[in-house]
Design a protein around this motif. Structure first.
Motif, mmCIF file in Angstrom:
data_model
loop_
_atom_site.group_PDB
_atom_site.id
_atom_site.type_symbol
_atom_site.label_atom_id
_atom_site.label_comp_id
_atom_site.label_asym_id
_atom_site.label_seq_id
_atom_site.Cartn_x
_atom_site.Cartn_y
_atom_site.Cartn_z
ATOM 1 N N LEU A 52 80.646 -4.912 8.724
ATOM 2 C CA LEU A 52 79.535 -5.511 9.463
ATOM 3 C C LEU A 52 79.940 -5.854 10.895
ATOM 4 O O LEU A 52 79.163 -5.642 11.836
ATOM 5 C CB LEU A 52 79.043 -6.763 8.741
ATOM 6 N N ALA A 73 69.648 -13.308 7.775
ATOM 7 C CA ALA A 73 70.299 -12.127 7.200
ATOM 8 C C ALA A 73 69.404 -10.895 7.214
ATOM 9 O O ALA A 73 69.885 -9.775 7.408
ATOM 10 C CB ALA A 73 70.753 -12.434 5.773
ATOM 11 N N SER A 77 70.319 -7.106 8.617
ATOM 12 C CA SER A 77 70.257 -5.927 7.757
ATOM 13 C C SER A 77 69.435 -4.816 8.402
ATOM 14 O O SER A 77 69.838 -3.647 8.410
ATOM 15 C CB SER A 77 69.666 -6.315 6.399
ATOM 16 N N ARG A 78 68.289 -5.173 8.967
ATOM 17 C CA ARG A 78 67.433 -4.159 9.597
ATOM 18 C C ARG A 78 68.085 -3.572 10.850
ATOM 19 O O ARG A 78 67.972 -2.371 11.117
ATOM 20 C CB ARG A 78 66.070 -4.769 9.936
ATOM 21 N N TYR A 81 71.613 -1.584 9.668
ATOM 22 C CA TYR A 81 71.607 -0.579 8.599
ATOM 23 C C TYR A 81 71.891 0.833 9.120
ATOM 24 O O TYR A 81 72.622 1.594 8.462
ATOM 25 C CB TYR A 81 70.281 -0.602 7.840
ATOM 26 N N GLN A 87 73.158 -0.840 1.670
ATOM 27 C CA GLN A 87 72.659 -2.207 1.586
ATOM 28 C C GLN A 87 73.664 -3.161 0.940
ATOM 29 O O GLN A 87 73.693 -4.350 1.254
ATOM 30 C CB GLN A 87 71.342 -2.237 0.791
ATOM 31 N N PHE A 90 75.857 -5.693 2.975
ATOM 32 C CA PHE A 90 75.330 -6.925 3.553
ATOM 33 C C PHE A 90 75.442 -8.117 2.602
ATOM 34 O O PHE A 90 75.020 -9.219 2.950
ATOM 35 C CB PHE A 90 73.863 -6.732 3.955
ATOM 36 N N ARG A 91 76.009 -7.899 1.418
ATOM 37 C CA ARG A 91 76.175 -8.979 0.442
ATOM 38 C C ARG A 91 77.632 -9.090 0.009
ATOM 39 O O ARG A 91 78.338 -8.088 -0.066
ATOM 40 C CB ARG A 91 75.302 -8.740 -0.793
ATOM 41 N N PRO A 98 73.941 -12.930 0.263
ATOM 42 C CA PRO A 98 74.003 -12.239 1.559
ATOM 43 C C PRO A 98 74.921 -12.988 2.521
ATOM 44 O O PRO A 98 75.053 -14.216 2.447
ATOM 45 C CB PRO A 98 72.551 -12.259 2.046
#
Length: 210
Positions: A52, A73, A77-78, A81, A87, A90-91, A98
């Motif tokens: 990230l 969060a 993510s948007r 990405y 996905q 992001f967690r 998240p």
């Protein structure tokens, strides 16, 4: 731990960002931890955070050295990405929560941050408690590294979200028009004041009434 700090000047941190580009390409090419069958570990969480952090650096390089939206969060993510394409990154793979972005970096220019290596970019939202140990948080920093902290990493106050570029251009055009009108108005005022002075002088030098 410092949340975010600003400097009065200085050029872009291109050298700092460039030094991690090769590592970024290698890390982003690694398979996601979401596909692993073995139980997730602390190292898996750190790997996600590095992904990230490096994705955010690439985003900044593509957006005039400006960080992505960082208020919550879902925004992160948007925005990131396209650079991560997974996905699960992001967690946290350990807690399932998240990652929490630092809202103080919301749309901030990277070269305005004083200490990249001490400024938290993302951190665990939920602390790790492995085998009944003391709580710990993993955090990624603005220079691209990630590490485990045994005290909760501090996040800063939300930075304001700048207006959309189209709105900024519209305001600049309106200001340019107003500045032009003010210049013309000042010139007209100056001319009228000069005419008034001449009239007063002319009236004062004329014949006196009996």
């Amino acid at each position: 731990m410092s949340s975010v700090g600003y400097c009065d000047g200085g050029g872009p941190r291109a050298a700092c960002l460039a030094c991690v580009s090769l590592a970024a390409l290698i890390l982003l090419a690694l398979p996601s931890v979401g596909g692993q069958q073995s139980p997730a570990t602390n190292d898996d969480c750190l790997r996600n955070l590095k992904h990230l952090a490096l994705a955010a650096q690439f985003y900044a390089q593509d957006n005039d050295d400006r960080m992505p939206p960082m208020l919550e969060a879902g925004q992160v993510s948007r925005a990131l990405y396209p650079y991560v394409k997974e996905q699960s990154t992001f967690r946290c793979p350990v807690t399932g929560a998240p990652y929490q972005p630092n809202p103080a970096l919301n749309y901030v220019l990277v070269d305005r941050v004083r200490s990249l290596e001490q400024t938290v970019m993302f951190r665990d939202y939920v602390p790790h408690r492995e085998h009944g140990s003391q709580p710990s948080w993993n955090a990624a920093y603005l220079d691209g590294h990630a590490r485990t902290e045994h005290t909760e990493p501090v996040l800063g106050k939300p930075a304001p979200t700048p207006p959309p570029p189209d709105h900024v251009l519209s305001l600049r055009r309106q200001l340019a028009v107003l500045y032009g009108e003010r210049k013309a108005l000042n010139a007209r005022i100056h001319a009228l004041e000069g005419e008034l002075r001449r009239l007063r002088k002319s009236s004062g030098s004329g014949p006196k009434r009996p």
